[in-house]
Write an enzyme that holds these catalytic residues in place. Structure first.
Site, PDB file in Angstrom:
ATOM      1  N   THR A 287       0.823  -1.215   0.000  1.00  0.00           N
ATOM      2  CA  THR A 287       0.000   0.000   0.000  1.00  0.00           C
ATOM      3  C   THR A 287       0.857   1.266   0.000  1.00  0.00           C
ATOM      4  OG1 THR A 287      -1.531   1.253   1.396  1.00  0.00           O
ATOM      5  CG2 THR A 287      -0.076  -0.249   2.534  1.00  0.00           C
ATOM      6  N   ASP A 288       0.266   2.355  -0.480  1.00  0.00           N
ATOM      7  CA  ASP A 288       0.979   3.651  -0.417  1.00  0.00           C
ATOM      8  C   ASP A 288       1.085   4.162   1.018  1.00  0.00           C
ATOM      9  OD1 ASP A 288      -1.695   4.344  -0.005  1.00  0.00           O
ATOM     10  OD2 ASP A 288      -1.777   5.844  -1.599  1.00  0.00           O
ATOM     11  N   GLU A 289       0.298   3.586   1.940  1.00  0.00           N
ATOM     12  CA  GLU A 289       0.290   4.111   3.310  1.00  0.00           C
ATOM     13  C   GLU A 289       1.623   3.915   4.023  1.00  0.00           C
ATOM     14  OE1 GLU A 289      -3.086   3.390   5.731  1.00  0.00           O
ATOM     15  OE2 GLU A 289      -4.497   3.538   4.077  1.00  0.00           O
TER      16      GLU A 289
ATOM     17  N   TYR B 156      -1.922  -0.559  10.931  1.00  0.00           N
ATOM     18  CA  TYR B 156      -2.059  -1.217   9.617  1.00  0.00           C
ATOM     19  C   TYR B 156      -0.836  -0.923   8.745  1.00  0.00           C
ATOM     20  CZ  TYR B 156      -3.337  -1.640   4.684  1.00  0.00           C
ATOM     21  OH  TYR B 156      -3.322  -1.933   3.340  1.00  0.00           O
TER      22      TYR B 156
ATOM     23  N   LYS C  95       2.148  -3.417   7.290  1.00  0.00           N
ATOM     24  CA  LYS C  95       2.428  -3.600   5.857  1.00  0.00           C
ATOM     25  C   LYS C  95       3.882  -3.210   5.560  1.00  0.00           C
ATOM     26  CE  LYS C  95      -0.012  -4.618   2.893  1.00  0.00           C
ATOM     27  NZ  LYS C  95      -0.430  -5.948   2.329  1.00  0.00           N
TER      28      LYS C  95
HETATM   29  P1  NAD Z   1      -9.761  -7.295   1.982  1.00  0.00           P
HETATM   30  O1  NAD Z   1      -9.762  -7.025   3.445  1.00  0.00           O
HETATM   31  O2  NAD Z   1     -10.982  -7.029   1.185  1.00  0.00           O
HETATM   32  O3  NAD Z   1      -9.376  -8.821   1.716  1.00  0.00           O
HETATM   33  C1  NAD Z   1      -8.382  -9.481   2.438  1.00  0.00           C
HETATM   34  C2  NAD Z   1      -8.548 -10.964   2.200  1.00  0.00           C
HETATM   35  O4  NAD Z   1      -7.512 -11.658   2.933  1.00  0.00           O
HETATM   36  C3  NAD Z   1      -9.886 -11.543   2.699  1.00  0.00           C
HETATM   37  O5  NAD Z   1     -10.443 -12.400   1.742  1.00  0.00           O
HETATM   38  C4  NAD Z   1      -9.507 -12.306   3.958  1.00  0.00           C
HETATM   39  O6  NAD Z   1     -10.365 -13.403   4.229  1.00  0.00           O
HETATM   40  C5  NAD Z   1      -8.086 -12.761   3.625  1.00  0.00           C
HETATM   41  N1  NAD Z   1      -7.293 -13.021   4.830  1.00  0.00           N
HETATM   42  C6  NAD Z   1      -7.169 -12.214   5.917  1.00  0.00           C
HETATM   43  N2  NAD Z   1      -6.389 -12.812   6.840  1.00  0.00           N
HETATM   44  C7  NAD Z   1      -5.991 -13.993   6.317  1.00  0.00           C
HETATM   45  C8  NAD Z   1      -5.169 -15.052   6.791  1.00  0.00           C
HETATM   46  N3  NAD Z   1      -4.612 -15.003   8.014  1.00  0.00           N
HETATM   47  N4  NAD Z   1      -4.953 -16.127   5.989  1.00  0.00           N
HETATM   48  C9  NAD Z   1      -5.530 -16.193   4.762  1.00  0.00           C
HETATM   49  N5  NAD Z   1      -6.332 -15.234   4.276  1.00  0.00           N
HETATM   50  C10 NAD Z   1      -6.563 -14.141   5.040  1.00  0.00           C
HETATM   51  O7  NAD Z   1      -8.509  -6.501   1.420  1.00  0.00           O
HETATM   52  P2  NAD Z   1      -8.303  -5.727   0.038  1.00  0.00           P
HETATM   53  O8  NAD Z   1      -8.802  -4.346   0.173  1.00  0.00           O
HETATM   54  O9  NAD Z   1      -8.773  -6.575  -1.056  1.00  0.00           O
HETATM   55  O10 NAD Z   1      -6.701  -5.658   0.015  1.00  0.00           O
HETATM   56  C11 NAD Z   1      -5.947  -6.734  -0.499  1.00  0.00           C
HETATM   57  C12 NAD Z   1      -4.463  -6.406  -0.385  1.00  0.00           C
HETATM   58  O11 NAD Z   1      -4.177  -5.211  -1.097  1.00  0.00           O
HETATM   59  C13 NAD Z   1      -3.996  -6.178   1.042  1.00  0.00           C
HETATM   60  O12 NAD Z   1      -2.718  -6.724   1.185  1.00  0.00           O
HETATM   61  C14 NAD Z   1      -3.944  -4.651   1.175  1.00  0.00           C
HETATM   62  O13 NAD Z   1      -2.977  -4.265   2.124  1.00  0.00           O
HETATM   63  C15 NAD Z   1      -3.563  -4.259  -0.226  1.00  0.00           C
HETATM   64  N6  NAD Z   1      -4.022  -2.928  -0.664  1.00  0.00           N
HETATM   65  C16 NAD Z   1      -5.344  -2.587  -0.550  1.00  0.00           C
HETATM   66  C17 NAD Z   1      -5.767  -1.342  -1.029  1.00  0.00           C
HETATM   67  C18 NAD Z   1      -7.205  -0.913  -0.957  1.00  0.00           C
HETATM   68  O14 NAD Z   1      -7.516   0.240  -1.261  1.00  0.00           O
HETATM   69  N7  NAD Z   1      -8.138  -1.765  -0.597  1.00  0.00           N
HETATM   70  C19 NAD Z   1      -4.835  -0.461  -1.600  1.00  0.00           C
HETATM   71  C20 NAD Z   1      -3.494  -0.865  -1.682  1.00  0.00           C
HETATM   72  C21 NAD Z   1      -3.093  -2.102  -1.220  1.00  0.00           C
HETATM   73  O1  DAU Z   2      -4.162   4.038   0.474  1.00  0.00           O
HETATM   74  C1  DAU Z   2      -4.374   2.661   0.356  1.00  0.00           C
HETATM   75  C2  DAU Z   2      -5.220   2.173   1.503  1.00  0.00           C
HETATM   76  O2  DAU Z   2      -6.529   2.673   1.269  1.00  0.00           O
HETATM   77  C3  DAU Z   2      -5.239   0.656   1.634  1.00  0.00           C
HETATM   78  O3  DAU Z   2      -3.951   0.218   1.948  1.00  0.00           O
HETATM   79  C4  DAU Z   2      -6.224   0.220   2.720  1.00  0.00           C
HETATM   80  O4  DAU Z   2      -6.297  -1.200   2.748  1.00  0.00           O
HETATM   81  C5  DAU Z   2      -7.574   0.791   2.377  1.00  0.00           C
HETATM   82  O5  DAU Z   2      -8.488   0.466   3.405  1.00  0.00           O
HETATM   83  C6  DAU Z   2      -7.507   2.323   2.217  1.00  0.00           C
HETATM   84  O6  DAU Z   2      -7.225   2.975   3.475  1.00  0.00           O
HETATM   85  P1  DAU Z   2      -7.991   4.318   3.915  1.00  0.00           P
HETATM   86  O7  DAU Z   2      -7.910   4.434   5.370  1.00  0.00           O
HETATM   87  O8  DAU Z   2      -7.561   5.470   3.084  1.00  0.00           O
HETATM   88  O9  DAU Z   2      -9.492   3.916   3.424  1.00  0.00           O
HETATM   89  P2  DAU Z   2     -10.929   4.128   4.084  1.00  0.00           P
HETATM   90  O10 DAU Z   2     -11.924   3.749   3.027  1.00  0.00           O
HETATM   91  O11 DAU Z   2     -11.043   3.491   5.413  1.00  0.00           O
HETATM   92  O12 DAU Z   2     -10.992   5.704   4.278  1.00  0.00           O
HETATM   93  C7  DAU Z   2     -10.836   6.620   3.204  1.00  0.00           C
HETATM   94  C8  DAU Z   2     -10.882   8.035   3.774  1.00  0.00           C
HETATM   95  O13 DAU Z   2     -12.206   8.313   4.244  1.00  0.00           O
HETATM   96  C9  DAU Z   2      -9.970   8.230   4.964  1.00  0.00           C
HETATM   97  O14 DAU Z   2      -9.447   9.552   4.922  1.00  0.00           O
HETATM   98  C10 DAU Z   2     -10.888   8.085   6.168  1.00  0.00           C
HETATM   99  C11 DAU Z   2     -12.208   8.615   5.651  1.00  0.00           C
HETATM  100  N1  DAU Z   2     -13.428   7.988   6.226  1.00  0.00           N
HETATM  101  C12 DAU Z   2     -13.518   6.624   6.201  1.00  0.00           C
HETATM  102  C13 DAU Z   2     -14.633   5.985   6.709  1.00  0.00           C
HETATM  103  C14 DAU Z   2     -14.731   4.483   6.707  1.00  0.00           C
HETATM  104  C15 DAU Z   2     -14.462   8.780   6.709  1.00  0.00           C
HETATM  105  O15 DAU Z   2     -14.391  10.020   6.689  1.00  0.00           O
HETATM  106  N2  DAU Z   2     -15.567   8.138   7.209  1.00  0.00           N
HETATM  107  C16 DAU Z   2     -15.704   6.788   7.243  1.00  0.00           C
HETATM  108  O16 DAU Z   2     -16.737   6.285   7.738  1.00  0.00           O
END
Ligand code: NAD
Ligand code: DAU
Length: 353
Positions: free
Chosen positions: A134-136, A159, A163
């Site tokens: 992730t970019d975080e 988180y 990562k």
């Molecule tokens: P998600 O939470 O939707 O899915 C995670 C999946 O991992 C789920 O299916 C869960 O059951 C599985 N999982 C969790 N713990 C596990 C374990 N111990 N063993 C096996 N499986 C397990 O997540 P996502 O949003 O699809 O993100 C997927 C990946 O991409 C993550 O590594 C996250 O850090 C990364 N990522 C997400 C975002 C985003 O915006 N969602 C952005 C950048 C990177």
């Molecule tokens: O940047 C990549 C990341 O983006 C991924 O690595 C994470 O897995 C993914 O969850 C996401 O993280 P964020 O914290 O940015 O996403 P989230 O959707 O939780 O929140 C987006 C923005 O909105 C953040 O600034 C918090 C705000 N927010 C979020 C929720 C859930 C609100 O204001 N209200 C809310 O109820």
């Protein structure tokens, strides 16, 4: 067609993972795709219903934290590559329960790396450990600037720290044991199948149910949004053509202040639901800020576009319209995931704020 590669995709039942699994199963009949997922609250096999009977797809339920199980799995299948997405992925949950994130994201990644290394050392034809990050990990930006692959790590939530830790482990295995690895760090994804604890699906679901829309702080935080299938396309390219040992940043070049994005979603939803203009906007409620809330993320993706020719295919208008449409047409999916524990989570997270 004969199978020439066995690829393990972890976390394939989650949001991004399910789009990656579908893409690989459909595009590469010569690959056997193994989807390993623990099916936590975020994992949902309904996400893959359309491909579950494909002959080149196998689902395995299991936990990446279980070292013995992972070892046996690698012994049994001799994977040629791993695309690792399994993780605890929600910042808010990491603030409530950081150790869950240490276990899954750090120990789990360590177990997969160890098993991959052992497989390589046994003489297996192991060609890639691809870690999805992730970019975080880069921390938070001020008003200007972009994260590049050279930006120093500065994770600030449990988180992002977990990562970052897993990213370091991956690079250490590359340096020390010559494991062929590649890492990508992506910005915020949105699209179909995202669990409604994340901003965009949460807002859509709350508008549908005329519930308050919780905006953290003043809504001034900025995120760079990318459609999930564009991320899956980038993952496909990096897996096949990314240089080993390298990192690629992936982003949408699409920065939005939270409050502006939420206002836009309110307008789209009012139109789609034939509600009077301003109906959804009245649900916006400013709530207590997230602890340690990062102000701004924004990605410089010139490396992946220059080297591999990747660009996001969808503009935000189209992506958001497709996303809203998907949630409106998949009410059963939404009802299924918000039954059970979701209500408990929601009450704890928001009603006590
Ligand atoms: P998600 O939470 O939707 O899915 C995670 C999946 O991992 C789920 O299916 C869960 O059951 C599985 N999982 C969790 N713990 C596990 C374990 N111990 N063993 C096996 N499986 C397990 O997540 P996502 O949003 O699809 O993100 C997927 C990946 O991409 C993550 O590594 C996250 O850090 C990364 N990522 C997400 C975002 C985003 O915006 N969602 C952005 C950048 C990177
Ligand atoms: O940047 C990549 C990341 O983006 C991924 O690595 C994470 O897995 C993914 O969850 C996401 O993280 P964020 O914290 O940015 O996403 P989230 O959707 O939780 O929140 C987006 C923005 O909105 C953040 O600034 C918090 C705000 N927010 C979020 C929720 C859930 C609100 O204001 N209200 C809310 O109820």
């Amino acid at each position: 067609m004969g199978i020439i590669k066995k690829i393990l995709i972890t976390g394939g039942a989650g949001f991004i993972g399910s789009h990656v699994v579908r893409r690989f199963v459909k595009r590469y009949p010569q690959y056997q795709i193994f989807n390993l997922d623990k099916l936590t609250y975020a994992g949902n096999l309904e996400n893959l219903k359309d491909i579950e009977h494909e002959p080149n797809y196998t689902f395995i339920k299991g936990d990446i934290v279980d070292q013995e199980f992972i070892r046996k799995l690698f012994d049994k299948y001799n994977f040629s590559g791993v695309i690792h997405l399994a993780a605890e992925s929600h910042v808010d949950r990491s603030i409530t329960n950081p150790m869950e994130f240490v276990h899954t994201n750090v120990i789990g990644t360590g177990n997969l790396l160890t098993a991959s290394r052992e497989l390589m050392d046994r003489g297996g034809e192991f060609d890639c450990f691809y870690h999805i990050s992730t970019d975080e990990v880069y921390g938070s930006l001020g008003d200007t600037g972009l994260f590049t692959e050279k930006t120093p790590y500065d994770p600030r939530s449990p988180y992002s720290a977990s990562k970052a830790s897993s990213d370091h482990l991956v690079r250490a295995f590359s340096h020390t044991y010559k494991l062929p690895v590649v890492v990508s760090n992506c910005s915020n994804n949105y699209g179909p199948n995202q669990f409604p604890e994340k901003l965009i699906p949460l807002v859509i679901n709350n508008i549908l149910n005329m519930k308050q829309i919780p905006v953290y702080g003043k809504g001034e935080n900025i995120r760079d949004w990318l459609y999930v299938e564009d991320h899956a396309a980038a993952i496909d390219l990096v897996y096949h053509s990314g240089r080993k040992g390298e990192t690629y940043n992936i982003g949408g070049n699409n920065e939005w202040k939270n409050i502006d994005l939420i206002t836009k979603l309110c307008e789209i939803m009012d139109r789609k639901l034939n509600r009077k203009p301003e109906t959804s906007g009245q649900l916006i409620t400013f709530v207590k800020d997230r602890a340690g809330h990062d102000l701004r993320y924004a990605i410089d993706s010139s490396k992946i576009s220059g080297e591999l020719g990747w660009e996001p295919a969808l503009n935000f208008e189209t992506g958001l319209a497709k996303t809203v449409e998907w949630y409106l047409n998949n009410n059963d999916w939404l009802q299924n995931v918000i039954s059970g524990d979701y209500e408990n989570y929601y009450d704890k997270q928001y009603l006590e704020r």
